[in-house]
Design a protein around this motif. Sequence first.
Motif, PDB file in Angstrom:
ATOM      1  N   THR A 128       0.828  -1.207   0.000  1.00  0.00           N
ATOM      2  CA  THR A 128       0.000   0.000   0.000  1.00  0.00           C
ATOM      3  C   THR A 128       0.860   1.253   0.000  1.00  0.00           C
ATOM      4  OG1 THR A 128      -1.740  -1.190   1.195  1.00  0.00           O
ATOM      5  CG2 THR A 128      -1.833   1.215   1.217  1.00  0.00           C
ATOM      6  N   VAL A 129       1.949   1.253   0.766  1.00  0.00           N
ATOM      7  CA  VAL A 129       2.838   2.420   0.803  1.00  0.00           C
ATOM      8  C   VAL A 129       3.452   2.667  -0.570  1.00  0.00           C
ATOM      9  CG1 VAL A 129       4.988   3.319   1.774  1.00  0.00           C
ATOM     10  CG2 VAL A 129       3.329   2.172   3.257  1.00  0.00           C
ATOM     11  N   ILE A 130       3.933   1.612  -1.207  1.00  0.00           N
ATOM     12  CA  ILE A 130       4.554   1.764  -2.530  1.00  0.00           C
ATOM     13  C   ILE A 130       3.521   2.197  -3.564  1.00  0.00           C
ATOM     14  CG2 ILE A 130       5.759   0.529  -4.368  1.00  0.00           C
ATOM     15  CD1 ILE A 130       7.041  -1.217  -2.244  1.00  0.00           C
ATOM     16  N   VAL A 131       2.342   1.596  -3.517  1.00  0.00           N
ATOM     17  CA  VAL A 131       1.294   1.942  -4.477  1.00  0.00           C
ATOM     18  C   VAL A 131       0.851   3.390  -4.295  1.00  0.00           C
ATOM     19  CG1 VAL A 131      -1.116   1.511  -5.045  1.00  0.00           C
ATOM     20  CG2 VAL A 131       0.464  -0.393  -4.885  1.00  0.00           C
ATOM     21  N   ALA A 132       0.668   3.827  -3.057  1.00  0.00           N
ATOM     22  CA  ALA A 132       0.234   5.207  -2.812  1.00  0.00           C
ATOM     23  C   ALA A 132       1.275   6.203  -3.315  1.00  0.00           C
ATOM     24  CB  ALA A 132      -0.028   5.411  -1.320  1.00  0.00           C
ATOM     25  N   GLY A 133       2.553   5.940  -3.035  1.00  0.00           N
ATOM     26  CA  GLY A 133       3.591   6.834  -3.531  1.00  0.00           C
ATOM     27  C   GLY A 133       3.680   6.838  -5.050  1.00  0.00           C
ATOM     28  N   SER A 134       3.495   5.679  -5.672  1.00  0.00           N
ATOM     29  CA  SER A 134       3.559   5.588  -7.133  1.00  0.00           C
ATOM     30  C   SER A 134       2.395   6.325  -7.784  1.00  0.00           C
ATOM     31  CB  SER A 134       3.572   4.122  -7.559  1.00  0.00           C
ATOM     32  OG  SER A 134       4.691   3.440  -7.026  1.00  0.00           O
ATOM     33  N   ILE A 135       1.196   6.165  -7.228  1.00  0.00           N
ATOM     34  CA  ILE A 135       0.032   6.856  -7.792  1.00  0.00           C
ATOM     35  C   ILE A 135       0.194   8.370  -7.669  1.00  0.00           C
ATOM     36  CG2 ILE A 135      -2.432   7.271  -7.471  1.00  0.00           C
ATOM     37  CD1 ILE A 135      -2.764   4.355  -6.756  1.00  0.00           C
ATOM     38  N   LEU A 136       0.591   8.827  -6.493  1.00  0.00           N
ATOM     39  CA  LEU A 136       0.779  10.265  -6.302  1.00  0.00           C
ATOM     40  C   LEU A 136       1.849  10.807  -7.244  1.00  0.00           C
ATOM     41  CD1 LEU A 136       0.144  12.832  -4.700  1.00  0.00           C
ATOM     42  CD2 LEU A 136       1.889  12.133  -3.042  1.00  0.00           C
ATOM     43  N   GLN A 140      19.990   1.436 -13.441  1.00  0.00           N
ATOM     44  CA  GLN A 140      19.194   1.963 -12.330  1.00  0.00           C
ATOM     45  C   GLN A 140      19.641   1.363 -11.007  1.00  0.00           C
ATOM     46  OE1 GLN A 140      15.035   1.362 -13.110  1.00  0.00           O
ATOM     47  NE2 GLN A 140      14.875   3.114 -14.490  1.00  0.00           N
ATOM     48  N   TYR A 141      19.903   0.055 -11.000  1.00  0.00           N
ATOM     49  CA  TYR A 141      20.335  -0.586  -9.760  1.00  0.00           C
ATOM     50  C   TYR A 141      21.679  -0.019  -9.298  1.00  0.00           C
ATOM     51  CZ  TYR A 141      21.524  -4.179  -6.358  1.00  0.00           C
ATOM     52  OH  TYR A 141      21.858  -4.840  -5.203  1.00  0.00           O
ATOM     53  N   ILE A 142      22.597   0.197 -10.237  1.00  0.00           N
ATOM     54  CA  ILE A 142      23.898   0.770  -9.869  1.00  0.00           C
ATOM     55  C   ILE A 142      23.719   2.166  -9.279  1.00  0.00           C
ATOM     56  CG2 ILE A 142      26.113   1.556 -10.790  1.00  0.00           C
ATOM     57  CD1 ILE A 142      25.941  -0.692 -12.840  1.00  0.00           C
ATOM     58  N   LEU A 143      22.858   2.970  -9.897  1.00  0.00           N
ATOM     59  CA  LEU A 143      22.599   4.323  -9.401  1.00  0.00           C
ATOM     60  C   LEU A 143      22.001   4.291  -8.005  1.00  0.00           C
ATOM     61  CD1 LEU A 143      22.331   7.404  -9.776  1.00  0.00           C
ATOM     62  CD2 LEU A 143      20.130   6.973 -10.903  1.00  0.00           C
ATOM     63  N   PHE A 144      20.965   3.492  -7.807  1.00  0.00           N
ATOM     64  CA  PHE A 144      20.308   3.457  -6.502  1.00  0.00           C
ATOM     65  C   PHE A 144      21.197   2.809  -5.443  1.00  0.00           C
ATOM     66  CE2 PHE A 144      16.227   3.421  -9.116  1.00  0.00           C
ATOM     67  CZ  PHE A 144      16.058   4.785  -8.971  1.00  0.00           C
ATOM     68  N   ASN A 145      22.047   1.882  -5.850  1.00  0.00           N
ATOM     69  CA  ASN A 145      22.975   1.280  -4.905  1.00  0.00           C
ATOM     70  C   ASN A 145      24.008   2.290  -4.432  1.00  0.00           C
ATOM     71  OD1 ASN A 145      24.058  -0.952  -3.411  1.00  0.00           O
ATOM     72  ND2 ASN A 145      25.695  -1.106  -4.952  1.00  0.00           N
ATOM     73  N   ASN A 146      24.490   3.138  -5.343  1.00  0.00           N
ATOM     74  CA  ASN A 146      25.438   4.190  -4.956  1.00  0.00           C
ATOM     75  C   ASN A 146      24.781   5.229  -4.050  1.00  0.00           C
ATOM     76  OD1 ASN A 146      27.498   2.997  -6.451  1.00  0.00           O
ATOM     77  ND2 ASN A 146      27.014   4.172  -8.301  1.00  0.00           N
ATOM     78  N   LEU A 147      23.487   5.430  -4.228  1.00  0.00           N
ATOM     79  CA  LEU A 147      22.758   6.359  -3.359  1.00  0.00           C
ATOM     80  C   LEU A 147      22.376   5.737  -2.023  1.00  0.00           C
ATOM     81  CD1 LEU A 147      20.340   8.026  -5.960  1.00  0.00           C
ATOM     82  CD2 LEU A 147      22.367   9.052  -4.911  1.00  0.00           C
ATOM     83  N   GLY A 148      22.587   4.436  -1.871  1.00  0.00           N
ATOM     84  CA  GLY A 148      22.225   3.753  -0.636  1.00  0.00           C
ATOM     85  C   GLY A 148      20.746   3.498  -0.486  1.00  0.00           C
ATOM     86  N   TRP A 149      20.056   3.405  -1.619  1.00  0.00           N
ATOM     87  CA  TRP A 149      18.604   3.235  -1.586  1.00  0.00           C
ATOM     88  C   TRP A 149      18.151   1.785  -1.751  1.00  0.00           C
ATOM     89  CZ3 TRP A 149      16.403   7.826  -4.964  1.00  0.00           C
ATOM     90  CH2 TRP A 149      16.634   9.025  -4.281  1.00  0.00           C
ATOM     91  N   VAL A 150      19.078   0.857  -1.985  1.00  0.00           N
ATOM     92  CA  VAL A 150      18.682  -0.546  -2.096  1.00  0.00           C
ATOM     93  C   VAL A 150      18.194  -1.022  -0.733  1.00  0.00           C
ATOM     94  CG1 VAL A 150      19.492  -2.887  -2.607  1.00  0.00           C
ATOM     95  CG2 VAL A 150      20.264  -0.955  -3.995  1.00  0.00           C
ATOM     96  N   ASP A 151      17.169  -1.837  -0.730  1.00  0.00           N
ATOM     97  CA  ASP A 151      16.502  -2.289   0.482  1.00  0.00           C
ATOM     98  C   ASP A 151      15.700  -1.167   1.134  1.00  0.00           C
ATOM     99  OD1 ASP A 151      16.196  -4.885   1.208  1.00  0.00           O
ATOM    100  OD2 ASP A 151      17.981  -5.021   2.443  1.00  0.00           O
ATOM    101  N   ILE A 154       9.550   4.325  -5.766  1.00  0.00           N
ATOM    102  CA  ILE A 154       8.666   5.492  -5.700  1.00  0.00           C
ATOM    103  C   ILE A 154       9.256   6.707  -6.397  1.00  0.00           C
ATOM    104  CG2 ILE A 154       7.530   7.115  -4.135  1.00  0.00           C
ATOM    105  CD1 ILE A 154       7.287   4.881  -2.099  1.00  0.00           C
ATOM    106  N   VAL A 155      10.546   6.970  -6.172  1.00  0.00           N
ATOM    107  CA  VAL A 155      11.162   8.195  -6.706  1.00  0.00           C
ATOM    108  C   VAL A 155      11.067   8.286  -8.227  1.00  0.00           C
ATOM    109  CG1 VAL A 155      13.349   9.439  -6.940  1.00  0.00           C
ATOM    110  CG2 VAL A 155      12.658   8.521  -4.723  1.00  0.00           C
ATOM    111  N   PRO A 156      11.311   7.206  -9.010  1.00  0.00           N
ATOM    112  CA  PRO A 156      11.169   7.351 -10.475  1.00  0.00           C
ATOM    113  C   PRO A 156       9.782   7.802 -10.903  1.00  0.00           C
ATOM    114  CG  PRO A 156      12.392   5.358  -9.950  1.00  0.00           C
ATOM    115  CD  PRO A 156      11.860   5.892  -8.656  1.00  0.00           C
ATOM    116  N   LYS A 157       8.759   7.472 -10.141  1.00  0.00           N
ATOM    117  CA  LYS A 157       7.406   7.912 -10.502  1.00  0.00           C
ATOM    118  C   LYS A 157       7.259   9.424 -10.373  1.00  0.00           C
ATOM    119  CE  LYS A 157       6.353   3.548 -10.778  1.00  0.00           C
ATOM    120  NZ  LYS A 157       6.213   2.871 -12.092  1.00  0.00           N
ATOM    121  N   LEU A 158       8.069  10.049  -9.533  1.00  0.00           N
ATOM    122  CA  LEU A 158       8.026  11.498  -9.372  1.00  0.00           C
ATOM    123  C   LEU A 158       8.722  12.233 -10.511  1.00  0.00           C
ATOM    124  CD1 LEU A 158       8.843  11.642  -5.552  1.00  0.00           C
ATOM    125  CD2 LEU A 158       6.604  11.897  -6.609  1.00  0.00           C
ATOM    126  N   LEU A 159       9.359  11.492 -11.401  1.00  0.00           N
ATOM    127  CA  LEU A 159      10.104  12.094 -12.509  1.00  0.00           C
ATOM    128  C   LEU A 159       9.464  11.796 -13.862  1.00  0.00           C
ATOM    129  CD1 LEU A 159      13.694  11.151 -11.253  1.00  0.00           C
ATOM    130  CD2 LEU A 159      12.446  13.283 -10.880  1.00  0.00           C
TER     131      LEU A 159
END
Length: 297
Positions: free
Chosen positions: A95-103, A146-157, A163-168
């Motif tokens: 639900t959290v992921i879906v709500a963020g993606s829809i918004l 994308q995985y390399i980018l998010f891994n460098n940002l520390g966003w994996v797990d 959610i963030v790609p949906k905001l772009l």
Amino acid sequence: MATMTETPTPAPPRPRAKQGAATVGLKRFVFHLLLIAAAMVMIYPLLWMLSASLKPLDEIFSDPGLIPSSWEWGNYADGWNALPHPFEKYIWNSTVIVAGSILGNLVSCSMAAYAFARLRFPMRGMLFAIMLGTIMLPIHVVIIPQYILFNNLGWVDTFWPLIVPKLLATDAFFVFLMVQFIRGLPKELDEAASIDGCGYWGTYFRVIMPLCMPALATTAIFTFIWTWNDFYSQLIYLRDVDLQTVPLALRLFMDSTGTTNWGALFAMSIVALGPIFGFFLAGQRYLVRGIATTGIK
């Protein structure tokens, strides 16, 4: 002496008209009968899964009938508590992921669509063509960078890579859907809003968005269904059991030894379908209207 005029009697209906009406009625009956038969074929897997969720384990694959010989309601209780967390935990994560993606899709895709449909800026046509070209890119092409980018940002797990790609405005399909819808709105509305003192933002919020409710509802429904059922992306980015979602939780019912509690699995599959049906039925009329009007100019 006045003569009495006789009222002419109506002529009886022609036999050909009766035959034509009977033929049309027969065709309609056959057509609806075929539709019902096709609908039963398509809905049979869902009915079978519902029946299997209420059967004992030894009857799920041995009894092909849809009506269980004995009702096993305990499959739902077993499935709800069979995993490391109660199943409500995985529903909440989804639900959290879906709500963020829809918004994110509603805000970013509508803004991008408004810019492509109404504003004039350099290289608009080329950028729109490039945006449409991204629809043909499969996710497997972009998932590694994308995985390399998010891994460098520390966003994996974490939920952020989902959610963030949906905001772009990365879902080009929804941008295209809204562009087609906004192009069908009269430009005189923008001119009237400009005369009243509205700028681009005022026109976007006060004129365009209220009229785009069918397209927004269509975007929300498709985003909900696609995100709720997404298994591939969530499997890659969510390794912690505390963060896993409904599709990953259903996979946990099947272990490496091949031992599977099929009754509990089918029961939780039915539970997982509930939000999808509810969200779809709530916005069905907007969905039909949005799809039907996006191609009209």
